[in-house]
Design a protein around this motif. Structure first.
Motif, mmCIF file in Angstrom:
data_model
loop_
_atom_site.group_PDB
_atom_site.id
_atom_site.type_symbol
_atom_site.label_atom_id
_atom_site.label_comp_id
_atom_site.label_asym_id
_atom_site.label_seq_id
_atom_site.Cartn_x
_atom_site.Cartn_y
_atom_site.Cartn_z
ATOM 1 N N UNK A 1 98.517 37.629 79.889
ATOM 2 C CA UNK A 1 99.733 36.826 79.894
ATOM 3 C C UNK A 1 99.811 35.970 81.162
ATOM 4 N N UNK A 2 99.453 36.568 82.288
ATOM 5 C CA UNK A 2 99.455 35.796 83.538
ATOM 6 C C UNK A 2 98.433 34.674 83.495
ATOM 7 N N UNK A 3 97.280 34.974 82.926
ATOM 8 C CA UNK A 3 96.229 33.966 82.816
ATOM 9 C C UNK A 3 96.701 32.806 81.941
ATOM 10 N N UNK A 4 97.367 33.127 80.838
ATOM 11 C CA UNK A 4 97.890 32.088 79.954
ATOM 12 C C UNK A 4 98.959 31.260 80.658
ATOM 13 N N UNK A 5 99.816 31.911 81.441
ATOM 14 C CA UNK A 5 100.852 31.191 82.182
ATOM 15 C C UNK A 5 100.228 30.232 83.192
ATOM 16 N N UNK B 1 97.895 22.914 83.011
ATOM 17 C CA UNK B 1 97.919 21.817 82.048
ATOM 18 C C UNK B 1 99.074 20.868 82.336
ATOM 19 N N UNK B 2 100.274 21.412 82.539
ATOM 20 C CA UNK B 2 101.439 20.562 82.779
ATOM 21 C C UNK B 2 101.326 19.821 84.102
ATOM 22 N N UNK B 3 100.754 20.456 85.123
ATOM 23 C CA UNK B 3 100.548 19.760 86.395
ATOM 24 C C UNK B 3 99.593 18.580 86.220
ATOM 25 N N UNK B 4 98.501 18.805 85.502
ATOM 26 C CA UNK B 4 97.543 17.721 85.268
ATOM 27 C C UNK B 4 98.157 16.631 84.400
#
Length: 58
Positions: free
Chosen positions: A4-8, A14-17
């Protein structure tokens, strides 16, 4: 739990990029429009050239 942490982290990355990409596109568009504005060229219109020939310059 670590999955779950990895997915977060992946989603946050993704959103930062994505934000950086959008910012880059907006910055390039503003640069293009700014240069055209400073050159005195219409921002969204086409320009055309007018040529005149005179027999004498007097």
């Amino acid at each position: 739990m670590s999955n779950s942490r990895s997915d977060d982290k992946e989603q946050q990355r993704f959103w930062n990029e994505f934000r950086i990409g959008v910012l880059a596109v907006v910055a390039i568009a503003l640069l293009f429009l700014g240069v055209r504005f400073l050159q005195g060229v219409p921002l969204f219109g086409n320009t055309y050239t007018v040529v005149a020939q005179f027999e004498s310059a007097d």
